[in-house]
Design an enzyme around this catalytic site. Sequence first.
Site, PDB file in Angstrom:
ATOM      1  N   VAL A  11     -24.608 -14.385 -21.556  1.00  0.00           N
ATOM      2  CA  VAL A  11     -25.903 -14.338 -21.027  1.00  0.00           C
ATOM      3  C   VAL A  11     -26.725 -13.984 -22.209  1.00  0.00           C
ATOM      4  O   VAL A  11     -28.054 -14.458 -22.422  1.00  0.00           O
ATOM      5  CB  VAL A  11     -26.141 -13.552 -19.663  1.00  0.00           C
ATOM      6  CG1 VAL A  11     -27.562 -13.153 -19.457  1.00  0.00           C
ATOM      7  CG2 VAL A  11     -25.393 -14.247 -18.577  1.00  0.00           C
ATOM      8  N   LYS A  35     -17.816  -7.763 -32.417  1.00  0.00           N
ATOM      9  CA  LYS A  35     -18.471  -8.960 -32.252  1.00  0.00           C
ATOM     10  C   LYS A  35     -19.704  -8.949 -32.922  1.00  0.00           C
ATOM     11  O   LYS A  35     -20.239  -9.937 -33.505  1.00  0.00           O
ATOM     12  CB  LYS A  35     -19.054  -8.491 -30.732  1.00  0.00           C
ATOM     13  CG  LYS A  35     -18.606  -9.612 -29.800  1.00  0.00           C
ATOM     14  CD  LYS A  35     -19.039  -9.508 -28.301  1.00  0.00           C
ATOM     15  CE  LYS A  35     -18.512  -9.908 -27.218  1.00  0.00           C
ATOM     16  NZ  LYS A  35     -18.730  -9.904 -25.935  1.00  0.00           N
ATOM     17  N   THR A 120     -26.679  -8.914 -13.701  1.00  0.00           N
ATOM     18  CA  THR A 120     -26.825  -9.119 -12.086  1.00  0.00           C
ATOM     19  C   THR A 120     -26.307  -7.710 -11.548  1.00  0.00           C
ATOM     20  O   THR A 120     -25.533  -7.037 -11.976  1.00  0.00           O
ATOM     21  CB  THR A 120     -25.607 -10.021 -11.674  1.00  0.00           C
ATOM     22  OG1 THR A 120     -26.025 -11.357 -12.164  1.00  0.00           O
ATOM     23  CG2 THR A 120     -25.704 -10.208 -10.217  1.00  0.00           C
ATOM     24  N   PHE A 151     -29.559 -17.618 -13.957  1.00  0.00           N
ATOM     25  CA  PHE A 151     -28.728 -18.538 -13.078  1.00  0.00           C
ATOM     26  C   PHE A 151     -27.945 -19.607 -13.965  1.00  0.00           C
ATOM     27  O   PHE A 151     -27.237 -20.496 -13.419  1.00  0.00           O
ATOM     28  CB  PHE A 151     -29.644 -19.222 -12.015  1.00  0.00           C
ATOM     29  CG  PHE A 151     -30.557 -18.316 -11.377  1.00  0.00           C
ATOM     30  CD1 PHE A 151     -30.044 -18.043 -10.198  1.00  0.00           C
ATOM     31  CD2 PHE A 151     -31.790 -17.986 -11.537  1.00  0.00           C
ATOM     32  CE1 PHE A 151     -30.386 -17.038  -9.129  1.00  0.00           C
ATOM     33  CE2 PHE A 151     -32.552 -17.201 -10.539  1.00  0.00           C
ATOM     34  CZ  PHE A 151     -31.832 -16.907  -9.562  1.00  0.00           C
ATOM     35  N   ARG A 153     -25.176 -21.431 -16.117  1.00  0.00           N
ATOM     36  CA  ARG A 153     -23.694 -21.557 -15.897  1.00  0.00           C
ATOM     37  C   ARG A 153     -23.003 -21.675 -17.195  1.00  0.00           C
ATOM     38  O   ARG A 153     -23.406 -22.359 -18.180  1.00  0.00           O
ATOM     39  CB  ARG A 153     -23.341 -22.842 -15.162  1.00  0.00           C
ATOM     40  CG  ARG A 153     -23.975 -22.818 -13.881  1.00  0.00           C
ATOM     41  CD  ARG A 153     -24.076 -24.210 -13.319  1.00  0.00           C
ATOM     42  NE  ARG A 153     -24.899 -24.829 -14.130  1.00  0.00           N
ATOM     43  CZ  ARG A 153     -25.233 -26.339 -14.000  1.00  0.00           C
ATOM     44  NH1 ARG A 153     -24.591 -26.990 -12.875  1.00  0.00           N
ATOM     45  NH2 ARG A 153     -26.188 -26.778 -14.947  1.00  0.00           N
ATOM     46  N   GLU A 154     -21.661 -20.903 -17.256  1.00  0.00           N
ATOM     47  CA  GLU A 154     -20.945 -20.882 -18.551  1.00  0.00           C
ATOM     48  C   GLU A 154     -20.673 -22.645 -18.875  1.00  0.00           C
ATOM     49  O   GLU A 154     -20.267 -23.311 -17.829  1.00  0.00           O
ATOM     50  CB  GLU A 154     -19.839 -19.898 -18.591  1.00  0.00           C
ATOM     51  CG  GLU A 154     -20.290 -18.440 -18.700  1.00  0.00           C
ATOM     52  CD  GLU A 154     -18.841 -17.583 -18.464  1.00  0.00           C
ATOM     53  OE1 GLU A 154     -17.964 -17.974 -19.021  1.00  0.00           O
ATOM     54  OE2 GLU A 154     -19.321 -16.585 -17.981  1.00  0.00           O
ATOM     55  N   GLY A 269      -9.791 -26.448  -4.481  1.00  0.00           N
ATOM     56  CA  GLY A 269      -9.038 -26.471  -5.348  1.00  0.00           C
ATOM     57  C   GLY A 269      -8.373 -24.937  -5.249  1.00  0.00           C
ATOM     58  O   GLY A 269      -7.985 -24.436  -3.946  1.00  0.00           O
ATOM     59  N   GLY A 273     -13.439 -18.372  -9.622  1.00  0.00           N
ATOM     60  CA  GLY A 273     -13.162 -17.410 -10.464  1.00  0.00           C
ATOM     61  C   GLY A 273     -14.231 -16.880 -11.361  1.00  0.00           C
ATOM     62  O   GLY A 273     -15.384 -17.179 -11.119  1.00  0.00           O
ATOM     63  N   CYS A 276     -18.702 -13.988 -12.491  1.00  0.00           N
ATOM     64  CA  CYS A 276     -19.800 -13.876 -11.412  1.00  0.00           C
ATOM     65  C   CYS A 276     -19.376 -13.727 -10.146  1.00  0.00           C
ATOM     66  O   CYS A 276     -19.455 -12.760  -9.292  1.00  0.00           O
ATOM     67  CB  CYS A 276     -20.899 -15.112 -11.821  1.00  0.00           C
ATOM     68  SG  CYS A 276     -21.623 -14.691 -13.339  1.00  0.00           S
TER      69      CYS A 276
HETATM   70  N1  LIG Z   1     -21.512 -15.007 -17.539  1.00  0.00           N
HETATM   71  C1  LIG Z   1     -22.147 -15.808 -16.626  1.00  0.00           C
HETATM   72  O1  LIG Z   1     -22.114 -17.061 -16.290  1.00  0.00           O
HETATM   73  C2  LIG Z   1     -23.537 -15.126 -16.043  1.00  0.00           C
HETATM   74  C3  LIG Z   1     -24.407 -15.839 -15.459  1.00  0.00           C
HETATM   75  C4  LIG Z   1     -25.239 -14.992 -14.603  1.00  0.00           C
HETATM   76  C5  LIG Z   1     -25.452 -13.679 -14.925  1.00  0.00           C
HETATM   77  N2  LIG Z   1     -24.355 -12.906 -15.618  1.00  0.00           N
HETATM   78  C6  LIG Z   1     -24.622 -11.535 -15.332  1.00  0.00           C
HETATM   79  O2  LIG Z   1     -24.974 -11.023 -16.632  1.00  0.00           O
HETATM   80  C7  LIG Z   1     -24.542 -10.111 -17.231  1.00  0.00           C
HETATM   81  C8  LIG Z   1     -23.787 -10.063 -18.304  1.00  0.00           C
HETATM   82  O3  LIG Z   1     -22.643 -11.089 -18.351  1.00  0.00           O
HETATM   83  P1  LIG Z   1     -21.913 -11.558 -19.116  1.00  0.00           P
HETATM   84  O4  LIG Z   1     -20.892 -12.857 -18.838  1.00  0.00           O
HETATM   85  O5  LIG Z   1     -22.692 -11.925 -20.451  1.00  0.00           O
HETATM   86  O6  LIG Z   1     -20.962 -10.472 -19.842  1.00  0.00           O
HETATM   87  P2  LIG Z   1     -20.343 -10.039 -21.161  1.00  0.00           P
HETATM   88  O7  LIG Z   1     -19.493  -8.889 -21.021  1.00  0.00           O
HETATM   89  O8  LIG Z   1     -20.035 -11.439 -21.894  1.00  0.00           O
HETATM   90  O9  LIG Z   1     -21.476  -9.442 -21.982  1.00  0.00           O
HETATM   91  C9  LIG Z   1     -22.006  -8.186 -22.124  1.00  0.00           C
HETATM   92  C10 LIG Z   1     -22.132  -7.811 -23.443  1.00  0.00           C
HETATM   93  O10 LIG Z   1     -23.081  -6.431 -23.347  1.00  0.00           O
HETATM   94  C11 LIG Z   1     -22.558  -5.661 -24.372  1.00  0.00           C
HETATM   95  N3  LIG Z   1     -22.826  -4.079 -24.308  1.00  0.00           N
HETATM   96  C12 LIG Z   1     -22.630  -3.357 -23.367  1.00  0.00           C
HETATM   97  N4  LIG Z   1     -23.211  -2.092 -23.318  1.00  0.00           N
HETATM   98  C13 LIG Z   1     -24.080  -2.636 -24.718  1.00  0.00           C
HETATM   99  C14 LIG Z   1     -25.228  -1.687 -25.284  1.00  0.00           C
HETATM  100  N5  LIG Z   1     -25.521  -0.546 -24.838  1.00  0.00           N
HETATM  101  N6  LIG Z   1     -25.893  -2.350 -26.082  1.00  0.00           N
HETATM  102  C15 LIG Z   1     -25.503  -3.367 -26.791  1.00  0.00           C
HETATM  103  N7  LIG Z   1     -24.714  -4.213 -26.255  1.00  0.00           N
HETATM  104  C16 LIG Z   1     -24.106  -3.647 -24.883  1.00  0.00           C
HETATM  105  C17 LIG Z   1     -20.987  -5.739 -24.299  1.00  0.00           C
HETATM  106  O11 LIG Z   1     -20.103  -5.281 -25.403  1.00  0.00           O
HETATM  107  C18 LIG Z   1     -20.884  -7.356 -24.244  1.00  0.00           C
HETATM  108  O12 LIG Z   1     -20.620  -7.904 -25.214  1.00  0.00           O
HETATM  109  C19 LIG Z   1     -23.433  -9.622 -16.022  1.00  0.00           C
HETATM  110  O13 LIG Z   1     -24.156  -8.872 -15.129  1.00  0.00           O
HETATM  111  C20 LIG Z   1     -23.288 -11.025 -15.091  1.00  0.00           C
HETATM  112  O14 LIG Z   1     -22.986 -10.587 -13.941  1.00  0.00           O
HETATM  113  C21 LIG Z   1     -23.344 -13.426 -16.013  1.00  0.00           C
END
Ligand SMILES: NC(=O)c1ccc[n+]([C@@H]2O[C@H](COP(=O)([O-])OP(=O)(O)OC[C@H]3O[C@@H](n4cnc5c(N)ncnc54)[C@H](O)[C@@H]3O)[C@@H](O)[C@H]2O)c1
Length: 459
Positions: A11, A35, A120, A151, A153-154, A269, A273, A276
Amino acid sequence: MKLSVIGAGYVGLTTAACLAQIGHDVFCSESDLEKLAKLQNGEMPIFEPYLELVIKLTQRANRLRFGSTEDAIAWGEALFICVGTPPLPNGDADLSAIEGVARAIAKRASGYRLVIEKSTVPVQTGAQLRRHLSVHRANGLKYDVASNPEFLREGTSVEDFLHPDRVVIGVDSPRAAEILRGIYAPIIQQQFTCPLHSQCPKHKSPLFLVTDTNSAELIKHASNSFLAMKISFINMVANLCEAVGADVNKVAQGMGMDPRIGSAFLNPGIGFGGFCFPKDVQAFIRIAEKSGCDFTLLKEVERINQHRVEHFVEKLRKELWILRGKRIGVWGLAFKPDTDDIRFAPALAIIRQLLSEGANIQAYDPQAMDKCRSELPEITYCSDLYRAAEGAEAILLLTEWSEFLTADWGRLSTLVERPVVLDGRNALRREEVIANGFQYLGIGGVSEGTLSASSMVEV
Ligand SMILES: NC(=O)c1ccc[n+]([C@@H]2O[C@H](COP(=O)([O-])OP(=O)(O)OC[C@H]3O[C@@H](n4cnc5c(N)ncnc54)[C@H](O)[C@@H]3O)[C@@H](O)[C@H]2O)c1
């Protein structure tokens, strides 16, 4: 505007790159030093279509930089928090990363900051953030807290961010609303240089919904839980189809023709998973419980989903009888196509079950194998889908990457030990699979046995 994005995951990285693409000056921070080093060296820590391109374009234009969270806090007037909120063992969202960022902002920031939750989070997290900032602030920090649920989507995150159907903001002050309206203006008006399309498809302008913080937080959890519910619903219909001899693909098609229902998320299916749905459903159940509401409906959604793995493995057992010592070809590890994300991927749960029963797994995924190696060191990783099929007693399609859908079934029939295919996503062209001598087993009555019956009733 000078903006900061904290957390460079799926995100955060998309948010940072796309905000830079629409014209802002963005600083993106990441606490994982490996990273961060990759990003600073121009390498991608994740796979996401078009993201690398947008990062390159915006860095060349000097509008995107990567560094520490301390520097990010100093940089932006608006700070987007995009850190992870994984599930705790009891299902609650783990908000420790959010709390850590809030504390750092309180300690280090001076002047005014708009602190935006994009991660989220459970309802009332905004209120907690406000309290936290007020208790810990030094340097005379003035702040607003807003919710701006994401919102995307990966697999299509750049497209989703730049061409969303809605932007939701939850604010408790006119100043916060005005800043967020300004940040998103190019997206709302669809006026920016689009890195994806030479001529953008005519998207209607995204809706811009302004609510209070609590409601915005709830919109995200309620949306994901609703979509998860649709998936579990159609999976139960699939079970019923198997029991009575109907074809779930046709049932889903007929249901989806009703605009009140819609065809999206009616794909039967092996279950949902990813990072989210599973955790958001759990967190939503816990939020409801703590608020005195028994959301039993969602407990069922979760239970049905958890049972998909056993249901699928049972199909394989029925076919192969004993799994011990059998070679199984697995196509797909990621939780969905076009991503390398394996968090809570049903494919991994299925593989773990097969391993526990003594099967030998040879797997192939176009992008997710590197991430999977440390999680599942005991399986064989193959260089392509054909290698994964060599000597296999069954091929399992677990993620519907496009390259699996165009596989050469004639060639595959010469490679396998036994021509059996379990299509965990009902995605393969079963006529072609069957025509090449394979036994095809899909989900919800979509199998070799129902081919002639279901193909007679084309719409
Ligand atoms: N992945 C999705 O499709 C998606 C879609 C909508 C919402 N979300 C929500 O967004 C949020 C993030 O999801 P994501 O998939 O990107 O997670 P992710 O784990 O890929 O990314 C989170 C990143 O934050 C970093 N981080 C943690 N603490 C930190 C700090 N203090 N300073 C800087 N970086 C820090 C982590 O190292 C990690 O790289 C979650 O709450 C998730 O539910 C995800």
